[in-house]
Write an enzyme that holds these catalytic residues in place. Structure first.
Site, short mmCIF file in Angstrom:
data_model
loop_
_atom_site.label_atom_id
_atom_site.label_comp_id
_atom_site.label_asym_id
_atom_site.label_seq_id
_atom_site.Cartn_x
_atom_site.Cartn_y
_atom_site.Cartn_z
N ALA A 246 0.81 -1.24 0.00
CA ALA A 246 0.00 0.00 0.00
C ALA A 246 0.83 1.28 0.00
CB ALA A 246 -1.02 0.04 1.14
N ALA A 247 2.15 1.18 -0.19
CA ALA A 247 2.96 2.41 -0.25
C ALA A 247 2.50 3.27 -1.46
CB ALA A 247 4.43 2.08 -0.37
N GLY A 248 2.25 2.61 -2.59
CA GLY A 248 1.77 3.34 -3.77
C GLY A 248 0.41 3.98 -3.51
N ASP A 249 -0.45 3.29 -2.77
CA ASP A 249 -1.78 3.83 -2.45
C ASP A 249 -1.64 5.04 -1.52
OD1 ASP A 249 -2.86 1.70 -3.92
OD2 ASP A 249 -2.88 0.41 -2.16
O1 RIB Z 1 -1.86 -1.91 -3.18
C1 RIB Z 1 -1.94 -2.83 -2.13
C2 RIB Z 1 -3.19 -3.65 -2.26
O2 RIB Z 1 -3.09 -4.47 -3.40
C3 RIB Z 1 -3.45 -4.61 -1.12
O3 RIB Z 1 -4.13 -4.02 -0.06
C4 RIB Z 1 -4.20 -5.74 -1.79
O4 RIB Z 1 -5.54 -5.80 -1.43
C5 RIB Z 1 -4.03 -5.51 -3.29
O5 RIB Z 1 -5.18 -5.04 -3.83
#
Ligand code: RIB
Length: 314
Positions: A246-249
């Protein structure tokens, strides 16, 4: 609707920390299983909300226990969920192994995410919203419909093309800001992307397809911002990496929150002040992404605004 609309996935992440990734055919033991709220769409919604943006989410969960688990978590992070629908299938899940270096490998089971439809997008009003965040964990026709509808309503469209897949030109023509990593950019262009210089060449190919801004996330090397008039390499922060999930998120949520702030100051989003605002937003996104790698799990790792501001002032 809120300032930021996210149309995307919600996943229950089934995560095991392991000393290393197993080889094909091999069985190894890891730590206890953890069930963590995730999904690129929901992660980006929470990431932006924790930076103070008003966010609403359009998506689907299944009829199992993971559905309320994920929706309640969005609500407790102030994400508006009236357009997260329940569908008669399993909730999306992600099977994740995190190794001792904090790197991950992920297998998705789309479940309800595969049922998010153009009609779901049409059921929501984009009136008064400013920004749409999209990823590729839901069907591409739904992503396309959302981008078209956002364009018509005057929203800025940000697409994170993850997980990587070929995209119709019609979709790219409706995207304002594309945020790929190196491998996603390589798949989209058919060009090798191995460093900042090859990323610039590939990003310029994307600009020819109607996208106005490309931001290539480069992991520990930061991010490259490419427009018709600007190429800027923004360095990131050095941290102790626990888990890169989730670093990109986190980057995208933080970036989006800063774009919203700058649109409040300068609604037209043009000229030198826009170039400066977008560069600052990339720098802020890098701080959010770096901080997210210092904690385990997807949504539990997403930093708050106070955490990011403190970190950037050190
Ligand atoms: O970007 C990370 C996410 O990728 C995770 O939370 C997982 O659910 C996948 O969708």
């Amino acid at each position: 609707m809120a300032d930021v609309v996210v149309v995307g996935s919600l996943n229950a992440d089934l995560v095991v920390k392991s000393p290393r990734f197993p080889a094909p055919g091999e069985t190894i033991s890891g730590d206890d299983l953890q069930i963590i709220p995730g999904g690129k769409g929901a992660n980006q919604a929470v990431a932006a909300a924790r930076q103070g943006a008003h966010v609403s989410m359009i998506g689907r969960v299944g009829s199992d226990g993971f559905g309320p688990f994920l929706v309640d978590n969005l609500k407790s992070n102030n994400v508006e969920t009236s357009h997260v629908f329940k569908t008669d299938s399993a909730t999306g899940t992600a099977i994740i192994v995190v190794d001792a270096n904090g790197q991950n490998s992920i297998v998705l089971s789309p479940g309800a995410n595969g049922k998010v439809s153009p009609a779901d997008v049409d059921s929501a009003s984009f009136l008064n919203s400013k920004l749409l965040l999209l990823q590729l964990e839901i069907p591409t026709p739904t992503v396309l419909r959302a981008a078209q509808k956002a364009r018509e309503a005057g929203l800025q469209v940000i697409l994170n093309p993850a997980p990587a897949k070929p995209l119709p030109q019609e979709l790219l023509a409706n995207v304002d800001i594309l945020v790929p990593n190196e491998s996603e950019l390589s798949l989209l262009t058919g060009l090798p992307v191995t460093d900042a210089s090859s990323a610039e060449t590939a990003a310029k190919e994307i600009l020819k397809q109607g996208v106005k801004t490309v931001i290539v996330t480069l992991g520990s090397k930061g991010a490259l911002l490419v427009t018709d008039s600007q190429v800027t390499h923004v360095n990131t922060y050095k941290v102790n990496v626990v888990d890169t999930t989730a670093a990109g998120d986190a980057f995208i949520g933080g970036f989006a929150s800063k774009i919203i702030e700058s649109r409040r100051r300068s609604p037209t989003q043009e000229g030198a002040s826009y170039a400066m605002d977008i560069e600052n937003a990339v720098r802020y996104g890098c701080a959010c992404g770096a901080l997210a790698t210092t904690k385990f799990g997807a949504q539990p790792s997403l930093p708050t605004k106070a955490e990011v501001e403190r970190f950037m002032s050190l």
